[in-house]
Design an enzyme around this catalytic site. Structure first.
Site, short mmCIF file in Angstrom:
data_model
loop_
_atom_site.label_atom_id
_atom_site.label_comp_id
_atom_site.label_asym_id
_atom_site.label_seq_id
_atom_site.Cartn_x
_atom_site.Cartn_y
_atom_site.Cartn_z
N LYS A 89 -32.82 5.82 27.42
CA LYS A 89 -32.10 6.17 26.19
C LYS A 89 -32.55 5.21 25.09
O LYS A 89 -32.82 4.03 25.33
CB LYS A 89 -30.58 6.07 26.40
CG LYS A 89 -30.08 4.68 26.74
CD LYS A 89 -28.58 4.66 26.99
CE LYS A 89 -28.10 3.23 27.30
NZ LYS A 89 -26.68 3.16 27.63
N ASP A 133 -13.98 -11.30 7.34
CA ASP A 133 -12.82 -11.55 8.20
C ASP A 133 -13.03 -12.69 9.18
O ASP A 133 -12.10 -13.07 9.88
CB ASP A 133 -12.48 -10.29 8.99
CG ASP A 133 -13.50 -10.02 10.09
OD1 ASP A 133 -13.09 -9.66 11.21
OD2 ASP A 133 -14.71 -10.15 9.84
N ARG A 154 -28.86 -9.67 10.40
CA ARG A 154 -29.13 -10.91 11.13
C ARG A 154 -28.97 -12.13 10.21
O ARG A 154 -29.72 -13.10 10.31
CB ARG A 154 -30.53 -10.89 11.73
CG ARG A 154 -30.69 -9.93 12.89
CD ARG A 154 -29.88 -10.40 14.07
NE ARG A 154 -30.09 -9.58 15.26
CZ ARG A 154 -29.41 -9.73 16.37
NH1 ARG A 154 -28.44 -10.63 16.43
NH2 ARG A 154 -29.63 -8.97 17.42
N GLU A 193 -22.04 0.89 24.41
CA GLU A 193 -22.40 1.10 25.81
C GLU A 193 -21.15 1.45 26.62
O GLU A 193 -21.18 2.32 27.51
CB GLU A 193 -23.08 -0.14 26.38
CG GLU A 193 -23.75 0.10 27.71
CD GLU A 193 -24.74 -1.00 28.07
OE1 GLU A 193 -24.28 -2.12 28.33
OE2 GLU A 193 -25.96 -0.73 28.07
N ASP A 249 -19.00 -8.42 4.47
CA ASP A 249 -19.33 -8.49 5.90
C ASP A 249 -19.17 -7.09 6.48
O ASP A 249 -18.55 -6.22 5.86
CB ASP A 249 -18.39 -9.49 6.58
CG ASP A 249 -18.61 -9.57 8.08
OD1 ASP A 249 -19.78 -9.58 8.50
OD2 ASP A 249 -17.62 -9.59 8.82
N LYS A 250 -19.72 -6.86 7.67
CA LYS A 250 -19.60 -5.54 8.28
C LYS A 250 -18.54 -5.51 9.37
O LYS A 250 -17.52 -4.84 9.24
CB LYS A 250 -20.95 -5.09 8.87
CG LYS A 250 -20.89 -3.71 9.52
CD LYS A 250 -22.13 -3.43 10.34
CE LYS A 250 -22.14 -4.17 11.65
NZ LYS A 250 -21.11 -3.70 12.61
N THR A 251 -18.78 -6.27 10.43
CA THR A 251 -17.92 -6.17 11.61
C THR A 251 -16.54 -6.73 11.31
O THR A 251 -16.39 -7.87 10.90
CB THR A 251 -18.55 -6.94 12.77
OG1 THR A 251 -19.88 -6.47 12.97
CG2 THR A 251 -17.75 -6.75 14.03
N ASN A 294 -17.62 -16.98 10.12
CA ASN A 294 -18.99 -16.91 9.62
C ASN A 294 -19.05 -16.46 8.17
O ASN A 294 -20.11 -16.53 7.54
CB ASN A 294 -19.83 -15.97 10.50
CG ASN A 294 -19.29 -14.55 10.48
OD1 ASN A 294 -18.09 -14.33 10.60
ND2 ASN A 294 -20.17 -13.58 10.34
N ASP A 295 -17.93 -16.00 7.63
CA ASP A 295 -17.91 -15.52 6.25
C ASP A 295 -17.35 -16.56 5.29
O ASP A 295 -17.33 -16.32 4.08
CB ASP A 295 -17.06 -14.24 6.15
CG ASP A 295 -17.54 -13.15 7.07
OD1 ASP A 295 -18.76 -12.94 7.14
OD2 ASP A 295 -16.71 -12.50 7.74
#
EC number: 7.6.2.1
Length: 1194
Positions: A613, A861, A835, A543, A430-432, A864-865
């Site tokens: 931007k 973590d 996604r 942001e 996973d990334k996040t 969803n994993d």
């Protein structure tokens, strides 16, 4: 309705800011007509417990369970787990047969070892499952506020919630179940939700209740609030929800906009009220998970095949012995003459009846199957269980995998898969929250062609360490002290900070640059009433970092209304702070197709400004044809930032005249109000009309902060030959940026992107024909996959990266396309799936596991994993701040991704080597013991009599040879942890399975056969017809048996000493102590009454101990039996050394730091195609190529 007491009012109509992302439910007749039909039958009622027809009692509780067993299933399920092992089933059968006259030994000596083994293993399984239950209880015991019968909200445990309950959730709390959103503290009745635990995305989602329930604010409002909700049945789709809510007999449609999912978190909202619609395992997050699987390691599955081989050998030798036994038995009585008269074949039982030799041979076969059962190591499984449990304790207590900040150690939640950690071929991450810290930091920027910012990224630090650069020293000098660090801002440059930018030559452009950052966003300011400090509530962390950066430079965004944005600006002309207000006319939102965001504002002088931007891929083509002097240098800076792992955005603006804006606003407003299928296309056309002829200001560089040590960890894993895939719910741009940041991607790597954003696919989607959409989409995906394979074949020596989005992944995972997709992915150096839904993550993991037939490891973590953690051979949970779902579903939990390096390269390598050597040694020592019995049987006409005493045979595997092998499995190290990390290519022994190949297993068995032959014949030759006792009598069976047993014990334990690479005091005690236990056994057991000790009564004290020949034979036979192995090992190490032999030689010779020898070893390893090292090598090759080109140029 009067304003609630104490309620913090939000005067901004926030829905104005989120015109594209947030809106009321629209009535869809096609969807609503399904209610009441199959799959849409759920009915939820609130405040209606007295109604006997209320269906709420039929719904499951909100308690969840991730355990493998419960009170009723533990005994049958755990017994099934034990007896699905063929060895245990064999010993169960022999234990039953031991109560018959067929048994060559007592029933007690057969049943007791099996009972001990099974009981110990079941206790170990029970302890591990109890730990899972404790973690479940921790989650189920969390507290939330629920409406009671007396109309008050009181604390209750999550597990006590029921469908229909009304709950109040406070800021930063997790939702305890799937809730229907009723109201919040905002006037618009919206709330911000963080779904990172579900889909991995860090940006906040905006949810909005329906108008009819938004007025519910006071506790009293809910006492008489009775409603009926009809909705879909529980399902795994996170992104859809269909239902209606009946209030005062009036129906209102519901959509996913009103659904708050369990394990997502309430953010930037003081409180919300909701109705529980799905509980426990009915919730969508639990629907996406699967039950905890019973995982078995590759080695354990292969070990079963080895047991089958030994079982086949057992059947073979039993058959051979039975045939000869039948032939010789039949010949014992011919024509009334007895050949072996001393056996009295004329007066015997069915077990030795010359007249029924066939039946006697068959019964002898059963006896032989029991007698030669010592070929099968009964203590193998329990010894491995003990070893794995102790290995897990070493993992748990490794101080190098302890995270001090969170006080979290590594935790092996199951010990069944320790050796699997040393065989990982592919990591799916996973990334996040796994690779990243979920925080963005403004670190650099380029303005008017001048690069600002002296911060150093994690990638740059890793590359500096790789080439021994003094960059790390420079970085320490520029490091911001911890006490002054600002979240989201890691920018240091004396030319800009402290108001010094007003002295720069391009101060006008710098002013416009940071003003754009302060205005072009959708953040909400939150002013602390005590300190006056402004903080920001943002949709995404990047942001927020832009607004914080603008504030720190002197452009503080301080106030927002429905139509204005106010800043406290540092005026470079006067050097004072001035408050300026900009009229906010339009917001053109960012999305994955536009890849940019723009706002149109009017300043205090009446000028109309377009501030924009976005990604460089779309922004440079929208710049004015009259190029600025610094456009090319800006592009160079952007490439430099990307190479350093930073996320970049290009900033540009232009002035708009009144007529142009009036025309645009008319078109844009008409497009927004359109209800046709091409609404989005019309909005994009209107935006394209105004977003052109822009003037370049510069670009930002934000670091999506990786967890500490991630680039170095990925680099080491890549050097070890492990492939790394990233599966994330984030959009493609974010995932690509992280890929660059952690060096899975690099400049110059060919990218194969598979998406369904092509115009022809978009046009088909507008038709609404689902069959046509599916057909065109699948064809497009297959075409892109084939194009990617052609690219790889065209450039076989170049590294490629595969990037695919979730929509395309749906078709790539179809049964008839998944194999070509896998072939493409395997051919790429790195793979990033964007996604991805939880189900897709699990399906990709299954595809890699089954398609490659190699060990896969999944790490994540969030909830969803869970699917992919359970689907992979090994699941690693990151025990961070995002709930415990991933940890509870994992096999091992760690606090940081970087600990994966030590977990695999050190503990994984050691565990794989230890378990492999341990199993091979087990087979060796049992073959030695079993073959001596077989040869003895052959010398005694296969009489069915055991060569050794009953309890001596029972103690061979349990007492006299078991402890040293456990010490091997727990303590042995072929090389130290430092060398495991220094030479990660050592890890390849595991994925290649070098240490548990059939050739190595059979060679150890062959060694056992040779050893048994040497022991038997040398001992029997030595104890031949010559006198043994003082009275001149030769040795009988008892001393011969005991002497042969003594040699077996000494040889197998000495063989252990030769096999060990790393001696400790414990190993010395256990190896030589096991041999000593044999002598102690002979003394104690031999002193017991002859009715129990039988043939071994006083055999040691009266016969063996006083005979010098016994001691001489023991020494000489033991040495002779070890000579073949010693000679083989000497030749192998000298002429065919392995990598660990080289490293051991370096350590022995004191050349551990010899760079030349180290380089030779590295050249023998796999070439890393991703990671910091690969990035550094690519840069060196690129520079070398440039130099070569310059030299060759005339």
């Amino acid at each position: 309705m009067p304003e609630p007491r104490g309620r913090k009012q939000r005067k901004i109509r926030l829905s104005k800011l989120y015109s594209f992302g947030c809106g009321r439910s629209s009535f869809n007749p096609a969807e609503q007509s399904q209610l009441g039909g199959p799959g849409f039958s759920r009915v939820v009622e609130t405040n209606n417990e007295t109604n006997p027809d209320n269906p709420l009692s039929y719904f499951p509780s909100n308690s969840i369970s991730t355990t493998k067993y419960n009170v009723f299933t533990f005994l049958p399920k755990s017994l099934f787990e034990q007896f699905r092992r063929v060895a245990n089933m064999y010993f169960l059968v022999t234990a039953c047969l031991s109560f018959t006259d067929l048994a060559p030994y007592s029933s007690t000596s057969a049943v007791l070892p099996l009972a001990v083994v099974i009981l110990a293993t079941m206790i170990k399984e029970l302890v591990e499952d109890m730990r899972r239950k404790q973690q479940d209880d921790e989650v189920n015991g969390r507290k939330t506020l629920v409406l009671t019968a007396d109309g008050k909200f009181e604390q209750t445990k999550w597990k006590n919630l029921r469908v229909g309950d009304i709950v109040r959730i406070q800021k930063d709390e997790y939702f305890p179940a799937d809730l229907l959103f009723l109201s919040s503290n905002y006037d618009d009745s919206i709330c911000y939700v963080e779904t990172m635990n579900l889909d991995g995305e860090t940006n906040l989602k905006v949810k909005q209740s329906i108008d009819k329930t938004s007025i519910l604010q006071e506790e009293g409002d809910f006492i008489e609030f009775k409603t009926r909700i009809r909705c879909e049945d529980p399902n795994a789709d996170l992104y859809t929800f269909v239902g209606t809510i009946e209030i005062q007999e009036e129906g209102h449609p519901l959509s996913v906009q009103q659904l708050l999912l369990r394990d997502s978190k309430l953010r930037n909202t003081d409180y919300i009220y909701g109705v529980v619609v799905f509980t426990g395992h009915d919730t969508k997050v639990m629907q996406n998970s699967t039950s905890a699987p019973s995982k078995r390691s590759t080695i354990e599955r292969k070990m079963d095949k080895c047991i089958y081989l030994l079982l086949a050998l057992l059947v073979l030798i039993s058959s051979v012995g039975s045939v000869f036994f039948g032939i010789w038995t039949k010949e014992d009585l011919k024509n009334g003459k007895m050949k072996r008269w001393y056996l009295r074949p004329d007066d015997t039982t069915i077990f030795f009846d010359p007249k029924k030799a066939g039946i006697s041979a068959l019964l002898h076969f059963l006896t032989a199957m029991m007698l030669y059962g010592y070929f099968i190591p009964i203590s193998l499984y329990i010894s491995i269980e003990i070893v794995k449990l102790l290995q897990a304790q070493f993992i748990n207590r490794d101080i190098h995998m302890y995270h001090d900040e969170s006080d979290t150690p590594a935790h092996a939640r199951t010990s069944n898969l320790n050796e699997e950690l040393g065989q990982v071929d592919t990591i799916l991450s996973d990334k996040t929250g796994t690779l990243t810290c979920n925080s963005m930091e403004f670190i650099k920027c380029t303005i008017a062609g001048v690069a600002y910012g002296r911060g150093i990224t994690e990638v740059e630090k890793a590359m500096a360490r790789r080439k021994g650069s003094p960059l790390i020293i420079d970085e320490r000098e520029n490091e911001i002290p911890d006490g002054t660090k600002i979240k989201g801002f890691n920018f240091t440059d004396e030319r800009i900070i402290g108001g010094n930018w007003i002295r720069e030559e391009g101060r006008g452009i710098i002013e416009n640059f940071f003003r754009l950052l302060a205005v072009c966003h959708t953040c909400i300011p939150d002013v602390d009433e005590l300190s006056g400090r402004v903080s920001y509530e943002a949709e995404s962390p990047d942001e927020a970092s832009f607004v914080v950066a603008a504030r720190e430079i002197g452009f503080e965004f301080c106030q927002r209304t429905q139509n204005t944005v106010s800043l406290n600006e540092l005026d470079y002309l006067s050097g004072t702070i001035k408050k300026r207000t900009y009229d906010l006319l339009n917001i053109l939102e960012f999305n994955s197709t536009r890849k940019r965001m723009s706002v149109i504002v009017r300043d205090e002088n009446g000028k109309l400004l377009l501030l924009s931007k976005g990604a460089d891929s779309v922004m440079f083509e929208r710049l004015s044809k009259e190029k600025t002097d610094y456009e090319e240098i800006t592009k160079e800076h952007i490439n430099m930032y990307a190479d350093a792992g930073l996320r970049t955005l290009v900033l540009a603006y232009r002035e708009i005249d009144e007529n142009e804006y009036a025309y645009f606003n008319k078109q844009f407003t008409a497009a927004k109000n359109s209800v046709s299928a091409d609404r989005d296309e019309k909005i994009e056309e209107a935006a394209d009309m105004i977003e052109k002829d822009l003037i370049l200001l510069g670009a930002t560089a934000v670091e999506d902060k990786l967890q500490q040590g991630v680039p170095e960890c990925i680099d080491k894993l890549a050097q070890a030959g492990i492939k790394i895939w990233v599966l994330t719910g984030d959009k493609m741009e974010t995932a690509i940026n992280i890929g660059y940041a952690c060096s899975l991607l690099r400049q110059g790597m060919r990218q194969i992107s598979i998406t369904l954003d092509a115009p022809e696919i978009v046009s088909v989607e507008k038709s609404g024909d689902k069959d046509a959409i599916a057909k065109e989409s699948k064809q497009s995906v297959v075409k892109q996959i084939n194009d990617g394979k052609r690219l790889i074949n065209e450039f076989p020596n170049e590294s490629c990266a595969l990037i695919i989005d979730g929509k395309s992944l749906t078709y790539a995972l179809d049964d008839n396309t998944k194999q070509i997709f896998l072939n493409l992915a395997i051919g790429c150096s790195s793979v990033i799936c964007c996604r991805s839904s939880p189900k897709q993550k699990a399906l990709v993991t299954r595809l890699v596991k089954t398609g490659t037939r190699k060990v896969t490891l999944a790490i994540g973590d969030g909830a969803n994993d869970v699917g992919m953690l359970q689907e992979a051979d090994i699941g690693i949970g990151i025990s961070g701040a995002e709930g415990m779902q991933a940890v509870m579903a994992s096999d091992v939990s760690i606090a940081q991704f970087r600990f994966l390096e030590r977990l695999l390269l050190v503990h994984g390598h050691w565990c794989y080597r230890r378990i492999s050597s341990m199993i091979c040694y087990f087979f060796y020592k049992n073959v030695v013991f079993g073959m001596t019995m077989f040869i003895y049987e052959a010398y005694t006409s296969f009489s069915g009599q055991a060569a050794y005493n009953d309890w001596a045979m029972a103690g061979y595997n349990v007492i006299f040879t078991s402890l040293p092998v456990i010490a091997l499995g727990v303590l042995d190290q072929d090389v130290s942890a430092r060398f495991c990390l220094k030479f990660p290519m050592l890890y390849q022994e595991g994925p290649r399975n070098d240490l548990f190949r059939w050739s190595r297993i059979l060679s150890w068995m062959s060694n056992g056969v040779i050893t048994a032959v040497i022991i038997f014949f040398l001992v029997t030759f030595s104890f031949g017809p010559q006198p043994f006792r003082h009275d001149g009598q030769p040795a009988d069976k008892a001393p011969l048996s005991a002497a042969m047993y003594t040699c077996c014990v000494w040889v197998v334990n000495s063989q252990m000493a030769l096999s060990i690479s790393y001696f400790t005091l414990i190993q010395h005690i256990l190896i030589w102590g096991s041999a000593g236990l044999w002598y102690l056994f002979l003394v104690i057991y031999g002193a017991i009454t002859p009715s129990f000790s039988t043939t071994y009564y006083m055999v040691f004290v009266e016969e063996l101990a006083s005979a010098p020949s016994y001691w001489v034979v023991t020494l000489c036979v033991s040495v002779a039996a070890l000579v073949p192995y010693f000679a083989f090992k000497a030749v192998q190490t000298s002429f065919f050394p392995g990598l660990h032999d080289f490293i051991q030689w370096m350590r022995y010779k004191g050349r551990a730091e010899d760079q030349e020898v180290g380089q030779v070893i590295r050249q023998a390893s796999v070439r890393a195609t991703v990671g910091v090292s690969a990035r550094y090598d690519a840069r060196i090759n690129q520079q070398t190529g440039r130099v070569h080109h310059v030299v060759q140029t005339p």
